[in-house]
Structures are given as structure tokens and as C-alpha cells.
Scaffold this motif. Structure first.
Motif, PDB file in Angstrom:
ATOM      1  N   SER B 189     -13.679  -2.276 -42.247  1.00 10.31           N
ATOM      2  CA  SER B 189     -14.664  -1.195 -42.180  1.00 10.31           C
ATOM      3  C   SER B 189     -16.054  -1.759 -41.968  1.00 10.31           C
ATOM      4  CB  SER B 189     -14.613  -0.389 -43.482  1.00 10.31           C
ATOM      5  OG  SER B 189     -15.717   0.482 -43.549  1.00 10.31           O
ATOM      6  N   PRO B 190     -16.867  -1.174 -41.086  1.00 10.98           N
ATOM      7  CA  PRO B 190     -16.627   0.067 -40.344  1.00 10.98           C
ATOM      8  C   PRO B 190     -15.640  -0.125 -39.193  1.00 10.98           C
ATOM      9  CG  PRO B 190     -18.791  -0.846 -39.793  1.00 10.98           C
ATOM     10  CD  PRO B 190     -18.235  -1.685 -40.890  1.00 10.98           C
ATOM     11  N   SER B 191     -14.949   0.975 -38.876  1.00 17.71           N
ATOM     12  CA  SER B 191     -13.917   0.932 -37.846  1.00 17.71           C
ATOM     13  C   SER B 191     -14.101   2.070 -36.855  1.00 17.71           C
ATOM     14  CB  SER B 191     -12.547   1.071 -38.503  1.00 17.71           C
ATOM     15  OG  SER B 191     -12.340   2.420 -38.902  1.00 17.71           O
ATOM     16  N   GLU B 192     -13.307   2.023 -35.802  1.00 18.94           N
ATOM     17  CA  GLU B 192     -13.329   3.099 -34.799  1.00 18.94           C
ATOM     18  C   GLU B 192     -12.386   4.242 -35.196  1.00 18.94           C
ATOM     19  OE1 GLU B 192     -15.109   3.270 -32.022  1.00 18.94           O
ATOM     20  OE2 GLU B 192     -15.964   1.252 -31.864  1.00 18.94           O
ATOM     21  N   THR B 193     -11.752   4.127 -36.369  1.00 18.04           N
ATOM     22  CA  THR B 193     -10.743   5.129 -36.734  1.00 18.04           C
ATOM     23  C   THR B 193     -11.349   6.371 -37.379  1.00 18.04           C
ATOM     24  OG1 THR B 193     -10.368   4.267 -38.969  1.00 18.04           O
ATOM     25  CG2 THR B 193      -9.074   3.256 -37.188  1.00 18.04           C
ATOM     26  N   ARG B 199     -20.026   6.118 -35.863  1.00 16.90           N
ATOM     27  CA  ARG B 199     -21.477   6.338 -35.891  1.00 16.90           C
ATOM     28  C   ARG B 199     -22.196   5.080 -36.390  1.00 16.90           C
ATOM     29  NH1 ARG B 199     -21.577  10.932 -38.935  1.00 16.90           N
ATOM     30  NH2 ARG B 199     -22.419   9.917 -40.789  1.00 16.90           N
ATOM     31  N   ILE B 200     -21.661   4.502 -37.455  1.00 22.91           N
ATOM     32  CA  ILE B 200     -22.300   3.309 -38.015  1.00 22.91           C
ATOM     33  C   ILE B 200     -22.227   2.137 -37.038  1.00 22.91           C
ATOM     34  CG2 ILE B 200     -22.056   1.555 -39.833  1.00 22.91           C
ATOM     35  CD1 ILE B 200     -21.245   3.949 -41.690  1.00 22.91           C
ATOM     36  N   LEU B 201     -21.075   2.007 -36.367  1.00 25.08           N
ATOM     37  CA  LEU B 201     -20.938   0.917 -35.390  1.00 25.08           C
ATOM     38  C   LEU B 201     -21.917   1.089 -34.238  1.00 25.08           C
ATOM     39  CD1 LEU B 201     -17.059   0.388 -35.281  1.00 25.08           C
ATOM     40  CD2 LEU B 201     -18.775  -1.288 -35.976  1.00 25.08           C
ATOM     41  N   ALA B 202     -22.134   2.354 -33.848  1.00 25.17           N
ATOM     42  CA  ALA B 202     -23.087   2.613 -32.758  1.00 25.17           C
ATOM     43  C   ALA B 202     -24.512   2.277 -33.207  1.00 25.17           C
ATOM     44  CB  ALA B 202     -22.986   4.076 -32.320  1.00 25.17           C
ATOM     45  N   GLU B 203     -24.825   2.655 -34.460  1.00 26.48           N
ATOM     46  CA  GLU B 203     -26.182   2.413 -34.972  1.00 26.48           C
ATOM     47  C   GLU B 203     -26.429   0.946 -35.301  1.00 26.48           C
ATOM     48  OE1 GLU B 203     -26.705   4.993 -38.320  1.00 26.48           O
ATOM     49  OE2 GLU B 203     -26.460   6.804 -37.097  1.00 26.48           O
ATOM     50  N   HIS B 204     -25.401   0.305 -35.832  1.00 22.57           N
ATOM     51  CA  HIS B 204     -25.556  -1.094 -36.267  1.00 22.57           C
ATOM     52  C   HIS B 204     -24.455  -1.956 -35.657  1.00 22.57           C
ATOM     53  CE1 HIS B 204     -28.330   0.393 -39.366  1.00 22.57           C
ATOM     54  NE2 HIS B 204     -27.420   1.312 -39.623  1.00 22.57           N
ATOM     55  N   PRO B 205     -24.541  -2.251 -34.359  1.00 22.12           N
ATOM     56  CA  PRO B 205     -23.472  -3.079 -33.766  1.00 22.12           C
ATOM     57  C   PRO B 205     -23.437  -4.430 -34.484  1.00 22.12           C
ATOM     58  CG  PRO B 205     -25.048  -2.303 -32.092  1.00 22.12           C
ATOM     59  CD  PRO B 205     -25.646  -1.987 -33.420  1.00 22.12           C
ATOM     60  N   GLY B 206     -22.247  -4.917 -34.735  1.00 20.75           N
ATOM     61  CA  GLY B 206     -22.121  -6.222 -35.373  1.00 20.75           C
ATOM     62  C   GLY B 206     -22.265  -6.205 -36.883  1.00 20.75           C
ATOM     63  N   THR B 207     -22.387  -5.023 -37.503  1.00 22.94           N
ATOM     64  CA  THR B 207     -22.480  -4.971 -38.963  1.00 22.94           C
ATOM     65  C   THR B 207     -21.183  -5.479 -39.596  1.00 22.94           C
ATOM     66  OG1 THR B 207     -22.743  -3.550 -40.893  1.00 22.94           O
ATOM     67  CG2 THR B 207     -21.688  -2.566 -38.998  1.00 22.94           C
ATOM     68  N   THR B 208     -21.328  -6.129 -40.752  1.00 27.46           N
ATOM     69  CA  THR B 208     -20.126  -6.621 -41.434  1.00 27.46           C
ATOM     70  C   THR B 208     -19.663  -5.660 -42.522  1.00 27.46           C
ATOM     71  OG1 THR B 208     -21.512  -7.886 -42.938  1.00 27.46           O
ATOM     72  CG2 THR B 208     -20.656  -9.039 -41.012  1.00 27.46           C
TER      73      THR B 208
END
Lengths: 457, 457
Positions: B189-193, B199-208
């Protein structure tokens, strides 16, 4: 006693703990053959053995007549910290398999070292301390034995030098850290700290090491230092003696509830667990008091009992240790690097080899994938994550229980669950990812080992 | 009863196991404040809670009047596989410390999940199964709770979807494999599922990832699927109820031998273990029957009791869960990434918060390095490799025992040893290599969290 009154877990009280180990050799008509001096091929004397091993342990190694040997109070006190180990009725597994068989297992994983190895480690550390030694040396492959010994040495404030096969040292950093937590020094083998290590590094730059090489380094480290001796976690008869605590406790617990096992199953590498588990039951059979079926389960990739020969062989690749008569694949046999668990030793305990040769014990080999299938099935219903080694016994126990399902027989099965798999998750990962291979040595593979056997007589 | 008759380990018989959990809220004069709907700021109704949680668990969450709640037979049967857990007299630690104090610990690490989390996981899985659900979702950080839940779901044949903080997923592959062994699906997590994950992946690409984000994904995964509910391993009052089994067993065992603890110590993150351990003893104190000292031990890096405020706050970073009145550092508080163990939650159980606010419990914080020093000291003499979380309690217990040594008082100390550190060897490695840091948040660090507190009334 009615079925329902048997609890999930049978714990003995502290005052029911065995006060002596049982030495099965005392009841054997055909004794294990003596250890031979590798230079002279004559039986090793106590004096010769004492240059490598602790004095009292040499006595135990050579004693094949005394049936019961008292467990010193200091060791009993340590045992109390994690023993008695539970004898578990596998109600959930039985239910899952829908078998009429009654399955019990003696679980040895409830201590930090995570396996039965601690039973002998604490005994060996105690005798080293009693002899006034500064420390002990040993080798470790996967790390179970090294962990147990580190813990035992911490308890008796002994220095502990562990030579860990380099590839394991690098691939299993967590095992290394557990040993360091207990204050042991852990050296990747081969190393520059010994002559034999330097020689091997010069001959094979970049080698990732082997158990045979680590043994040689550990023996050299012990014999060239004042106040040190070498200790070993399996194969030796003294180790089986200490491990008899497993079988003794099992028997006391079963007797208490009137349970009589029909089949007793253990995984077999060097034989420490299997020998310990079956000893008191085997003793009854040897004395003609009762019959049991004993099954040794070994990996198909390292099948010393099922495909080995019964002969004198070197105990180590470096050929510095005494020769032992045993079922062996030859000290030059190389088990597959893809083999997950322990149980990689080329030979087998002299005691178990003799019992097997006398037809008193069965042996079978199982494949790696089916072992992990059994492990996962067991984990999901019994709630214990088993070590790959232990899972060989699980596999055989499930197979026997399924035979009972076919025949309708209500057999009672006892198996040894030697330890937990917390440090084996890389192997579980390979299993989950279907990257596990099932290596079975060819006749040509075996010939390499057999060709290297020493010529004795 | 004379000192010598107390064994190293006190195991209860199966028929001595508690048949009910104890709900300490029933004896509290000042009840924990109600959960609030984050949209309306009004108390959450059962109907509202049932969209997220299982029906019976909602009842348990809201019930602050029934003192004893029966443990269903199915759960009791599962408990029998690994309970009763041993109450251990730390004779070896006492000897090492040369303290007149008598130290006991209740050890919850003897199950595959490796911690006390299983006590509530099995209960939550049972109620989900009983409700006819297909599965449950949850989040996990370090992985203890996810492991426990996977095991519980395997037992009841429930689907288990675990959202694991991405950095842990990558750094703790072995935890992930244990969960997979039990058949859980583990998603970094975060995931595309999920929508929130995307939304989080779009806002923060590369977040762990973070625990807050994983909670949001798990809640979304549950509420957008037919036949799923979300479950949580700490903080909630239902979890403390289930964990009361720890304290109840401890009390039965101590009563049996006439032992009365003076001081009861537990590590505190969300409060599941501490609350469970102290509940029945606290009940006695609340009813005026007996006095005890209770000590909550938290990391100096995440000091919700010792430096937090008592206020309504969000339970998750995504602010989708109900508001709870608790001691909190604010849901925006970020604990140091160098902090080793769990105990990273920004808030504290509502029950414990109220008891602390009423002056019925003490709290203290301890530094990371001194915690690992205590852990190693404990491991070497007691033979258990403790989890970093549990070691906070060890540290405080040793400190109290050393005070007794100064004063000569023979106090009886009970502490909770919540689990084993097998999956925490990276932290031990940092400790051995002296790479461990002792982060203590500054006032400015704390202000970030406090500024984000919701305005309630």
C-alpha cells in the motif's frame, strides 16, 4: 481413558521431568561400531578424543552399557526454562484430513533457538564449563545449531566461536544476528582466522564455503587454543543421549493418558532428533516389552539411509575427524544447493545406522515440494509454522494418517516437530512462487560420494 | 506457599482456561467517551458502525456495562491450540540482577503469529464467519497483526486481504511470506486496487506508504465489496476485551500460587496488550478490592500518554474512521522512521486513556537503545528473543527490580512479554552495529500533530 479427556496439549509438571537421559546403546545387542582414528584406523581412545572434545562428553560418547545417565541439576534447571515441551494432539489436522488416526506431535520449537538443538547444546556447554574451559567452537550451516549453542554459552558465560558457512552467513543475516545477540562471535567460513581456512581461500578464491570446511576450521580453532574444545550438534552418540529427553517426556506424557503409539516418525539428517525421540520406545522394543513401527524420513535429495551404504566413512570433508561406521553417501557427496532445509549431512548417526541395519527401523525419502505442501497444510490448521526439516516428518505422518483413512484403522501416530520455520521464509517464498525444484541424485551423482569412501579392512 | 514451590513456568490446565472475557468498562465509573461520526460529530450508532465492522463486534465495541462476555466454544477450541500461555517466573533474570524483587512475565509469543495479536484475530475472524461473510480486510505495518489475522482466517476458511505499508512489504519479505503461507493476499500500500490508493499514487508518485494510507485502502476494500468487513488489531475496546484473556489467565495462575503482584507493567502502542493484561487487576482496583500500580511503557519517539493531549482525534490519517477521545499526538504526527518496533500509533485506546486520565495508571517513556540493551540482557538469561515492542516492558521491569535492589524491597513485578523478535533482526543488527538512533520529538515536532486535531465542541 475416554477420548474426550485427552487435552490438545499435554504439559508435564516440573516434578515429572526426567532426571536421567536414556542411553539406547545399553539395550542394543549389536552395538554401534567404534570410532576409528583417521591416521591409524584403530579405535579412538578416550585420551585421543579428549584433545578435541570435553572429557565428560567423551565418556558419554564411548559408554554403550549404562542405560540411564543422570542429568546434572544445572542442566535440569536450564531445561525448566523451556521444558517440558508440549505433546500436542493434532485434533485440527485429524479433522482436516478426516482420518480415524490419532495424531500426536512433540513440539520442540518453543524456545528462542527454535529447535530441539538446545537440548544438547546446553549439556555440551555445561560440561565445557565444568571442565573449566574458556569456550567452545563449532560450525553451523543453516544456523539452528549455532543459535542453540550461542544461547547455551551465554547462559554459562562461555565464549562461543561459530564458523558459519559463508553462503549462509550472507544469505541468512538474521540467524547471524540472533547468535550475536547471545554474544557469540560468528565468522564466515572459509576465513583467514585458521590455517585450513587460508589454504582453502588460496586454492579456491571466491568459494562460498561448505559445512566440511567450517568443521575443519572449528576443529582447528579449538585444538590450537588453550582452554577450548570443539562441539557438534548431531551425529554423535552423546547428542542422541541428550536428545533422549524428547522421547522420555513423550513417553511419560503418553503413559499418563494411557496412549500407546503404533507408529513413531521423525525427520532424519544426522539423526539427533529422530534418535532422541525414538530412544525410550526403541528401548522397550529391544527389551522385548512392546512393538512399535519407527520411520525415519529423509529428503530425496540427501538419502543416506534409503540409498546410502553401511560403511566406515569420514565424518567431515576435511577428513580430520574420526571415522564412523554409518549409512553414508560418502563425505564427497554434494547435496543440491536448491535443497531448502537442513538434513544435508552425508551420513547418519552410528546408533541409528545400526538399528536400521538390524531391521528395527524403516526409512523413506520424500520430495521437497510435497514436504512444503504438507508444511503449509499443517500450518493452516495447527497454527505452527514448521521448519522445513520438521516438515519431512509431517509429510510422512499425513501419509500414514491417509492410509488409515483408506483402511479405517484407528492407528496412533506420534511424530517429532523439531522446530519452527521463522528463518526459512526464503524457502517458503520459493515454494509460493513455484520456484522450488525437486532434486533427486542420479546413480552417477551417488557414485562420486561412494568412490571417495575410505578403504577400511 | 513457600518460595521454592513456585515453578519456572506456571501452565494452567485446559479446564482452568477462562470461559469469558472481562470487560473492564463495566467497572469504570468514568466510561470512555463515545465514538463520533466524522461527518456529523455525533455518537456513532450501531447501524453506522455495522457498515464497516461485523455486527457482534459492534455490540462488543459499544457495550460498556456487561462485565463478563462468554467466549464462544469455537474460539475456546482455537485458544486451546496455543493457550494457556505460560506465566514465567524470571528466576534467571532475578539472579542476574541480584534483586530481591520477584519478577513474573506472561509470555504470549508461543504461537506462530509470534504475538498476543492472535487472541483478538481469532475472535474477529470467528464473528465474521458467523455473520456469513466471505472475508475481511485489514492493514498491517510491521506485520504482527497481519500474520495473526491470516492465521485466524485460514482456520475459519475466510478470505483475508492485507494492505501492508509498502516500505514494510519490501523490507520485511519474510512477514509477507508467513501471511501467504496462511493463504492471505498481501498488497503493498498504496496500490492500484483502490480509489484512495490510486489517488495517493497520483499525488505522491514513488511514496513508500503509511499506516494511515493502508487503513484507508483496507476500509475501502471492505466497504466496496459484498460480504467483507474491516478489522483492526488494537485501539478498539473490543480488542481490549478479547485481550483480557492475557490478564485473566495471569490472575488465575497467580491466585493458584498465592502470588499478588505489586506492579503490573506493559508496553503500550494502541493499548491492546497492556489493556488486556491489566483489565482484571484494574477491575479489582475499580471495585475497591485491592490496590496495584500499573505502568504503561511507551517509546520516547511516540509518546502519546506522556506527551500527548486528551482530546477527540481521528483514528486514521485518511480521516474516514470514527473520531475517538484519547491521549493522542494528533493523526498528523509522524514517528521517526528509525524507530524499530511497533508502538508507532499516534493515539491510545479510549479505555486506557480514560483510566490514565483518572490517575489509575502511570506512564513512562523509554529510549530505543536502552530498550535493546534490556532486550539483549533478557534474552541471554531467560532464553527468549523478545520483540522490540515487548522489550519496552522488559526495560521498565528491570528498572523497577533495580529500585528494589537499592531499597531492599521484595516487590512482585508482573510484566507482559507480548511476542518474539524473530522478524526484527534488522533492528537487532542496527543495535549490534551501534547504528541505532534515539529520536525524541521536539516541541515543534509535536505541534505539527496537535495543530491537526479536529475541533470538537
Amino acid at each position: 481413558m475416554s477420548e474426550k479427556t485427552i487435552p490438545y496439549k499435554i504439559y508435564l509438571e516440573e516434578n515429572e521431568l526426567p532426571t536421567s537421559w536414556y542411553n539406547v546403546r545399553a539395550d542394543m545387542k549389536n552395538k554401534p561400531a567404534p570410532l576409528l582414528n583417521p591416521a591409524t584406523l584403530k579405535p579412538m581412545t578416550a585420551e585421543e578424543l579428549e584433545t578435541v572434545f570435553c572429557k565428560e562428553l567423551v565418556q558419554q560418547e564411548l559408554d554403550d552399557t549404562t542405560p540411564y545417565i543422570e542429568i546434572p541439576e544445572e542442566i535440569r534447571n536450564f531445561y525448566k526454562m523451556y521444558r517440558p515441551s508440549p505433546l500436542v494432539r493434532a485434533y485440527c489436522l485429524e479433522e482436516k484430513l478426516q482420518t480415524p488416526a490419532k495424531i500426536y506431535y512433540k513440539f520442540e520449537g518453543n524456545n528462542t533457538s527454535g529447535s530441539h538443538k538446545l537440548n544438547s547444546a546446553i549439556a555440551q556447554a555445561y560440561y565445557a564449563k565444568k571442565q573449566g574451559l574458556k569456550g567452545v567452537t563449532t560450525e553451523t550451516g543453516a544456523g539452528q545449531w549455532g543459535t542453540a549453542l550461542s544461547m547455551a554459552c551465554a547462559y554459562f558465560d562461555l565464549d562461543c566461536k561459530v564458523y558459519m558457512v559463508k553462503v549462509s552467513y550472507e544469505q541468512k543475516p538474521f540467524r547471524r544476528e540472533v547468535m550475536r545477540t547471545y554474544g557469540a562471535s560468528v565468522t564466515p567460513s572459509p576465513s583467514e582466522t585458521t590455517e585450513v581456512g587460508k589454504r582453502i581461500l588460496a586454492e579456491h578464491p571466491g568459494t562460498t564455503g561448505s559445512l566440511g570446511c567450517a568443521i575443519s576450521e572449528a576443529v582447528e580453532a579449538a585444538t590450537t587454543r588453550e582452554g577450548y574444545r570443539y562441539v557438534l550438534g548431531s551425529v554423535l552418540s552423546q547428542v542422541l543421549l541428550h536428545q533422549s529427553i524428547i522421547g522420555l517426556e513423550s513417553k511419560i506424557a503418553m503413559d499418563k493418558y494411557g496412549i500407546v503409539p503404533d507408529i513413531i516418525i521423525g525427520c532424519a539428517g544426522g539423526g539427533s532428533n529422530l534418535g532422541g525421540l525414538i530412544s525410550p520406545f526403541m528401548g522397550e522394543m529391544l527389551r522385548g516389552e512392546r512393538d512399535y513401527r519407527f520411520i525415519a524420513v529423509e529428503p530425496a535429495s540427501c538419502p543416506s539411509l534409503t540409498r546410502g551404504v553401511y560403511a566406515y566413512d569420514y565424518c567431515d570433508t576435511g577428513k580430520v575427524c574420526p571415522l564412523q561406521k554409518m549409512y553414508t553417501l560418502g563425505s564427497g557427496f554434494i547435496p543440491s544447493p536448491n535443497h531448502a532445509g537442513g538434513l544435508r549431512y552425508h551420513g547418519m548417526s552410528a546408533v541409528l545406522s545400526q538399528l536400521y541395519d538390524d531391521g528395527l527401523m524403516e526409512a523413506r525419502s520424500v520430495g521437497q515440494t510435497e514436504v512444503f505442501e504438507a508444511a503449509e497444510q499443517f500450518a493452516r490448521v495447527e497454527g505452527i509454522l514448521p521448519a522445513p526439516e520438521s516438515s519431512h516428518a509431517i509429510k510422512a505422518a499425513i501419509d500414514e494418517a491417509m492410509k488409515c483413512k483408506e483402511t479405517g484403522e484407528e492407528k496412533t501416530i506420534l511424530f517429532g516437530l523439531t522446530g519452527t520455520g521463522y528463518f526459512d521464509m526464503l524457502a517458503y517464498e520459493r515454494f509460493h512462487n513455484q520456484e522450488m525444484t525437486d532434486y533427486v541424485p542420479t546413480e552417477a551423482d551417488l557414485k562420486v560420494g561412494f568412490d571417495g569412501l575410505p578403504k577400511v579392512e
